[in-house]
Enzyme design. Sequence first.
Site, PDB file in Angstrom:
ATOM      1  N   ASP A 124      -0.580   2.419   6.727  1.00  0.00           N
ATOM      2  CA  ASP A 124      -1.022   2.892   5.427  1.00  0.00           C
ATOM      3  C   ASP A 124      -1.241   4.502   5.707  1.00  0.00           C
ATOM      4  OD1 ASP A 124      -1.590   2.984   2.885  1.00  0.00           O
ATOM      5  OD2 ASP A 124      -3.482   2.522   2.895  1.00  0.00           O
ATOM      6  N   ASN A 140       3.576  -4.389  -3.536  1.00  0.00           N
ATOM      7  CA  ASN A 140       4.393  -3.015  -3.409  1.00  0.00           C
ATOM      8  C   ASN A 140       5.752  -2.903  -4.264  1.00  0.00           C
ATOM      9  OD1 ASN A 140       3.124  -2.467   0.069  1.00  0.00           O
ATOM     10  ND2 ASN A 140       2.501  -1.546  -1.871  1.00  0.00           N
TER      11      ASN A 140
HETATM   12  C1  IPE Z   1      -1.263  -1.988   1.967  1.00  0.00           C
HETATM   13  O1  IPE Z   1      -1.145  -0.728   1.576  1.00  0.00           O
HETATM   14  C2  IPE Z   1       0.101  -2.545   2.034  1.00  0.00           C
HETATM   15  C3  IPE Z   1       0.860  -1.922   3.272  1.00  0.00           C
HETATM   16  C4  IPE Z   1       0.278  -0.907   4.056  1.00  0.00           C
HETATM   17  C5  IPE Z   1       2.347  -2.376   3.418  1.00  0.00           C
HETATM   18  P1  IPE Z   1      -1.183  -0.309   0.113  1.00  0.00           P
HETATM   19  O2  IPE Z   1      -1.011   1.165   0.060  1.00  0.00           O
HETATM   20  O3  IPE Z   1      -0.335  -0.901  -0.545  1.00  0.00           O
HETATM   21  O4  IPE Z   1      -2.515  -0.683  -0.358  1.00  0.00           O
HETATM   22  P2  IPE Z   1      -3.649  -0.386  -1.615  1.00  0.00           P
HETATM   23  O5  IPE Z   1      -2.709  -0.391  -2.975  1.00  0.00           O
HETATM   24  O6  IPE Z   1      -4.120   1.035  -1.346  1.00  0.00           O
HETATM   25  O7  IPE Z   1      -4.709  -1.393  -1.487  1.00  0.00           O
HETATM   26  C1  IPE Z   2       1.804   2.640   3.431  1.00  0.00           C
HETATM   27  O1  IPE Z   2       2.019   4.042   2.923  1.00  0.00           O
HETATM   28  C2  IPE Z   2       3.273   2.166   3.502  1.00  0.00           C
HETATM   29  C3  IPE Z   2       3.377   0.906   2.186  1.00  0.00           C
HETATM   30  C4  IPE Z   2       2.504   0.540   1.573  1.00  0.00           C
HETATM   31  C5  IPE Z   2       4.880   0.442   1.880  1.00  0.00           C
HETATM   32  P1  IPE Z   2       1.597   4.248   1.471  1.00  0.00           P
HETATM   33  O2  IPE Z   2       2.961   4.371   0.750  1.00  0.00           O
HETATM   34  O3  IPE Z   2       0.802   3.240   0.814  1.00  0.00           O
HETATM   35  O4  IPE Z   2       1.062   5.584   1.660  1.00  0.00           O
HETATM   36  P2  IPE Z   2      -0.330   6.052   0.597  1.00  0.00           P
HETATM   37  O5  IPE Z   2      -1.396   5.254   0.698  1.00  0.00           O
HETATM   38  O6  IPE Z   2       0.135   6.293  -0.811  1.00  0.00           O
HETATM   39  O7  IPE Z   2      -0.758   7.263   1.235  1.00  0.00           O
HETATM   40 MG    MG Z   3      -1.112   3.030   0.600  1.00  0.00          MG
END
Ligand code: IPE
Ligand code: IPE
Ligand code: MG
Length: 243
Positions: free
Chosen positions: A20, A68
Amino acid sequence: MTKNELANISLPRHIGIIMDGNGRWAKQRGLERSEGHKKGAEVFRVITEYARDIGIEYLTFYAFSTENWRRPAAEVSAIMNLFRDYLFEAQEREEENKAKGMRIRYIGERSALPEDIVKLINELEKNSADKNAITINLAVNYGGRDEILHAVRTIAKKVEAGEIKAEDIDLNHIDGNLFTAGQPDPDLIIRPSGEYRLSNFLIWQAAYSEFWFSDILWPDFTSDDLDKAIIDYAKRNRRFGGV
Ligand code: IPE
Ligand code: IPE
Ligand code: MG
């Protein structure tokens, strides 16, 4: 970690990583979110190699959740393209990866993924099935609730068909019908980016996992950070309800 340091530490067999913080990493630099995912995918490769070198047996990467899909279509397709690139590369490097004992597994609901990706996954899984140095689980379109639902349906069908009785359903039936069937539960779950939640990651399997959180954004994560998590883990006293 050096060989000496490793020898004195009790390593987690299975590590789960929630990758993340890609979007915030990109934003900090005035870049598109997709650039963060790109850098995150590079870090994923580095950590995979490092974990194999130090003797981790199972590594599960959360790359895309069932939630996602709510993101803008352009971002979703950028992530799918990166996933496809990795699968192609893994296919090209198949001999090298096999020599390293890398087994690649997919966890999640594959039917919702682009067809060519599903084909690549199926081939990689098949061709690396007998490798046993490290198992890399790729969690893409993965959700813990979905996984449990899937297991419940499979078991219910067996009950319906008269193969088992409802009262005979035990924990092994559930474990055995999860995408991670046959694998040990994660000993350690790592979540960078300053969030303190599972976001639907391995919710069944994490019942007794140790957690390691950090403010580092995934694209900045290094093998030194993995070391730190492992060293902290090794100091924990896991009781599993006992004394
Ligand atoms: C969790 O991250 C899913 C992955 C890293 C694949 P998200 O960014 O989707 O999670 P939330 O929405 O902050 O809980
Ligand atoms: C994790 O990074 C990747 C996925 C969830 C696909 P994010 O895209 O959630 O990054 P932030 O949380 O917005 O910084
Ligand atoms: Mg995220």
